[in-house]
Design a protein around this motif. Structure first.
Motif, mmCIF file in Angstrom:
data_model
loop_
_atom_site.group_PDB
_atom_site.id
_atom_site.type_symbol
_atom_site.label_atom_id
_atom_site.label_comp_id
_atom_site.label_asym_id
_atom_site.label_seq_id
_atom_site.Cartn_x
_atom_site.Cartn_y
_atom_site.Cartn_z
ATOM 1 N N VAL A 116 35.226 31.514 80.477
ATOM 2 C CA VAL A 116 36.015 30.534 80.213
ATOM 3 C C VAL A 116 35.870 29.593 78.825
ATOM 4 O O VAL A 116 36.672 29.402 78.258
ATOM 5 C CB VAL A 116 36.166 29.618 81.517
ATOM 6 C CG1 VAL A 116 36.978 28.115 81.187
ATOM 7 C CG2 VAL A 116 36.830 30.228 82.614
ATOM 8 N N LEU A 117 34.379 29.457 78.828
ATOM 9 C CA LEU A 117 34.027 28.823 77.540
ATOM 10 C C LEU A 117 34.158 29.607 76.277
ATOM 11 O O LEU A 117 34.595 29.076 75.461
ATOM 12 C CB LEU A 117 32.482 28.587 78.010
ATOM 13 C CG LEU A 117 31.983 27.509 78.674
ATOM 14 C CD1 LEU A 117 30.490 27.338 79.080
ATOM 15 C CD2 LEU A 117 32.552 25.996 78.308
ATOM 16 N N ILE A 118 33.938 30.845 76.447
ATOM 17 C CA ILE A 118 34.234 31.691 75.482
ATOM 18 C C ILE A 118 35.933 31.681 75.037
ATOM 19 O O ILE A 118 36.222 31.753 73.901
ATOM 20 C CB ILE A 118 33.833 33.022 75.853
ATOM 21 C CG1 ILE A 118 32.351 32.975 75.701
ATOM 22 C CG2 ILE A 118 34.290 34.339 74.787
ATOM 23 C CD1 ILE A 118 31.670 34.456 75.932
ATOM 24 N N ASP A 119 36.656 31.500 76.083
ATOM 25 C CA ASP A 119 38.094 31.640 75.930
ATOM 26 C C ASP A 119 38.529 30.245 75.106
ATOM 27 O O ASP A 119 39.275 30.340 74.356
ATOM 28 C CB ASP A 119 38.875 31.754 77.096
ATOM 29 C CG ASP A 119 38.631 33.116 77.789
ATOM 30 O OD1 ASP A 119 38.571 34.020 77.030
ATOM 31 O OD2 ASP A 119 39.025 33.359 79.071
ATOM 32 N N ILE A 120 37.742 29.220 75.487
ATOM 33 C CA ILE A 120 38.279 27.940 74.977
ATOM 34 C C ILE A 120 37.765 28.000 73.409
ATOM 35 O O ILE A 120 38.267 27.622 72.487
ATOM 36 C CB ILE A 120 37.569 26.607 75.633
ATOM 37 C CG1 ILE A 120 38.249 26.649 76.827
ATOM 38 C CG2 ILE A 120 37.631 25.414 74.703
ATOM 39 C CD1 ILE A 120 37.402 25.757 78.163
ATOM 40 N N PHE B 230 40.251 29.890 71.251
ATOM 41 C CA PHE B 230 41.353 29.345 70.982
ATOM 42 C C PHE B 230 41.125 28.155 69.960
ATOM 43 O O PHE B 230 41.881 28.162 69.016
ATOM 44 C CB PHE B 230 41.804 28.410 72.382
ATOM 45 C CG PHE B 230 43.089 27.947 72.198
ATOM 46 C CD1 PHE B 230 44.170 28.441 71.843
ATOM 47 C CD2 PHE B 230 43.218 26.371 72.219
ATOM 48 C CE1 PHE B 230 45.526 27.640 71.703
ATOM 49 C CE2 PHE B 230 43.928 25.566 71.755
ATOM 50 C CZ PHE B 230 45.432 26.258 71.558
ATOM 51 N N LEU B 231 39.882 27.609 70.093
ATOM 52 C CA LEU B 231 39.884 26.624 68.849
ATOM 53 C C LEU B 231 39.403 27.338 67.371
ATOM 54 O O LEU B 231 40.097 26.715 66.587
ATOM 55 C CB LEU B 231 38.376 25.918 69.261
ATOM 56 C CG LEU B 231 38.576 24.851 70.435
ATOM 57 C CD1 LEU B 231 37.306 24.124 70.593
ATOM 58 C CD2 LEU B 231 39.803 24.035 70.023
ATOM 59 N N ILE B 232 38.900 28.691 67.497
ATOM 60 C CA ILE B 232 38.540 29.344 66.329
ATOM 61 C C ILE B 232 40.129 29.825 65.778
ATOM 62 O O ILE B 232 40.339 29.810 64.673
ATOM 63 C CB ILE B 232 37.710 30.617 66.491
ATOM 64 C CG1 ILE B 232 36.406 30.068 66.851
ATOM 65 C CG2 ILE B 232 37.915 31.571 65.453
ATOM 66 C CD1 ILE B 232 35.208 31.246 67.321
ATOM 67 N N ILE C 259 46.768 37.670 74.569
ATOM 68 C CA ILE C 259 47.394 36.004 74.309
ATOM 69 C C ILE C 259 46.888 35.689 72.963
ATOM 70 O O ILE C 259 47.679 34.836 72.391
ATOM 71 C CB ILE C 259 46.606 35.347 75.405
ATOM 72 C CG1 ILE C 259 47.391 35.753 76.793
ATOM 73 C CG2 ILE C 259 47.035 33.914 75.016
ATOM 74 C CD1 ILE C 259 46.639 35.052 77.988
ATOM 75 N N VAL C 260 45.749 36.342 72.447
ATOM 76 C CA VAL C 260 45.269 35.956 71.289
ATOM 77 C C VAL C 260 46.312 36.378 70.136
ATOM 78 O O VAL C 260 46.489 35.897 69.119
ATOM 79 C CB VAL C 260 43.869 36.422 70.848
ATOM 80 C CG1 VAL C 260 43.522 36.534 69.463
ATOM 81 C CG2 VAL C 260 43.022 35.743 71.850
#
Length: 89
Positions: free
Chosen positions: A5-9, A12-14, A42-43
């Protein structure tokens, strides 16, 4: 799960704050890091929505990056199954 989840967030910010090539490179790395990195699709959708180039550049195909990442995702399943290669295991 918390790590994912942290890597997904972070991803998304990147996507939002950096050029899309950095997000694509990180996504391809994460595709082989995790067993099934479904988020790559999704990316692709987010990158296509935010940074869509004129359609003439991609032969009038609006979801070029999404399609490319979907092909990479499907081919990674084949590669992982046949070569038993995963970084995160």
């Amino acid at each position: 799960m918390k790590k994912r989840v942290l890597i997904d967030i972070l991803l998304f910010l990147i996507i939002i704050f950096f050029p899309p090539i950095i997000a694509l490179a990180l996504s391809v790395f994460l595709l082989f890091y995790f067993e099934a990195f479904y988020e790559i699709i999704i990316v692709g959708l987010i990158i296509d929505a935010l940074y869509m180039a004129p359609l003439e550049n991609y032969y009038y195909f609006p979801y070029f990056i999404t399609s490319l990442l979907l092909i990479l995702f499907l081919s990674s399943i084949f590669i992982k199954k046949h070569f038993k290669f995963q970084i995160g295991r």
